[in-house]
Design a protein around this motif. Structure first.
Motif, PDB file in Angstrom:
ATOM      1  N   SER A 104      -1.311  55.878  81.526  1.00 54.58           N
ATOM      2  CA  SER A 104      -2.229  55.523  82.513  1.00 54.58           C
ATOM      3  C   SER A 104      -3.524  54.871  82.273  1.00 54.58           C
ATOM      4  O   SER A 104      -4.219  54.272  83.247  1.00 54.58           O
ATOM      5  N   THR A 105      -3.811  54.797  81.050  1.00 47.04           N
ATOM      6  CA  THR A 105      -5.091  53.973  80.688  1.00 47.04           C
ATOM      7  C   THR A 105      -4.792  52.717  80.433  1.00 47.04           C
ATOM      8  O   THR A 105      -5.967  51.841  80.084  1.00 47.04           O
TER       9      THR A 105
ATOM     10  N   LYS B 125      -3.793  48.804  81.380  1.00 53.04           N
ATOM     11  CA  LYS B 125      -3.990  47.904  82.839  1.00 53.04           C
ATOM     12  C   LYS B 125      -2.884  46.615  82.557  1.00 53.04           C
ATOM     13  O   LYS B 125      -2.863  46.199  81.501  1.00 53.04           O
TER      14      LYS B 125
ATOM     15  N   LEU C 237      -2.046  43.107  83.448  1.00 53.19           N
ATOM     16  CA  LEU C 237      -2.925  42.029  83.915  1.00 53.19           C
ATOM     17  C   LEU C 237      -1.946  40.825  84.511  1.00 53.19           C
ATOM     18  O   LEU C 237      -2.413  40.025  85.079  1.00 53.19           O
TER      19      LEU C 237
ATOM     20  N   VAL D 125      -0.384  43.307  78.926  1.00 57.42           N
ATOM     21  CA  VAL D 125      -0.942  44.643  79.015  1.00 57.42           C
ATOM     22  C   VAL D 125      -2.185  44.689  78.411  1.00 57.42           C
ATOM     23  O   VAL D 125      -2.452  44.217  77.143  1.00 57.42           O
ATOM     24  N   GLN D 126      -3.152  45.223  78.788  1.00 57.08           N
ATOM     25  CA  GLN D 126      -4.738  45.425  78.218  1.00 57.08           C
ATOM     26  C   GLN D 126      -4.569  46.755  77.831  1.00 57.08           C
ATOM     27  O   GLN D 126      -4.676  48.016  78.680  1.00 57.08           O
TER      28      GLN D 126
ATOM     29  N   ARG E 198      -5.220  42.848  73.971  1.00 54.03           N
ATOM     30  CA  ARG E 198      -4.118  42.522  75.100  1.00 54.03           C
ATOM     31  C   ARG E 198      -2.718  42.418  74.295  1.00 54.03           C
ATOM     32  O   ARG E 198      -2.852  41.654  73.072  1.00 54.03           O
TER      33      ARG E 198
ATOM     34  N   GLY F  43       4.531  44.929  88.812  1.00 51.61           N
ATOM     35  CA  GLY F  43       3.986  45.637  87.477  1.00 51.61           C
ATOM     36  C   GLY F  43       5.201  46.111  86.540  1.00 51.61           C
ATOM     37  O   GLY F  43       6.276  45.609  86.478  1.00 51.61           O
TER      38      GLY F  43
ATOM     39  N   LEU G 169       2.921  51.294  86.543  1.00 48.58           N
ATOM     40  CA  LEU G 169       1.851  50.490  86.263  1.00 48.58           C
ATOM     41  C   LEU G 169       1.749  49.485  87.208  1.00 48.58           C
ATOM     42  O   LEU G 169       2.673  48.349  86.873  1.00 48.58           O
TER      43      LEU G 169
ATOM     44  N   LEU H  34      -2.867  44.502  88.296  1.00 44.49           N
ATOM     45  CA  LEU H  34      -4.345  44.389  89.051  1.00 44.49           C
ATOM     46  C   LEU H  34      -4.316  43.257  89.987  1.00 44.49           C
ATOM     47  O   LEU H  34      -3.941  42.141  89.774  1.00 44.49           O
TER      48      LEU H  34
END
Length: 103
Positions: A24-25, A27, A29, A44-45, A51, A74, A96, A99
């Motif tokens: 979950s941490t 992100k 992109l 993914v970041q 990245r 995602g 996920l 964004l």
């Protein structure tokens, strides 16, 4: 991604940079979807702002989750939670989402 060839059977697996923290941490992109499931990839970041490019089958998270789906919205990572004996206790799919950009 680190591969261990010819490693002894009792040796520990070397963890990669995507196995540092909870799923979950991370992100998402960007996601590029191919014609087949195996052709897509995502950017993914990690929590440390680095990245990485992930593909279907890559390992992410502290519970050795595997990327099972990459789509336009995602990615989905499947984690198998194990008990003390190493037997699978439960399975969880974590989505996920990409964004949203605000222009």
């Amino acid at each position: 991604i680190v591969l261990m060839k010819g490693a002894p059977a009792g040796s520990k697996k070397v963890k990669g940079p995507l196995e540092c923290c909870e799923i979950s941490t991370f992100k998402i992109l960007a996601a590029v979807v191919g014609v087949n499931d195996s052709e897509g990839f995502a950017l993914v970041q990690a929590p440390d702002a680095k990245r990485y490019v992930v593909r279907r089958g890559d390992v992410m998270g502290v519970n050795e989750g595997k990327v099972i789906t990459i789509n336009a919205k995602g990615i989905v990572v499947r984690e198998h939670l194990k008990d003390e004996d190493g037997k699978i206790k439960s399975t969880e799919d974590i989505e996920l989402k990409l964004l949203e950009r605000k222009f």
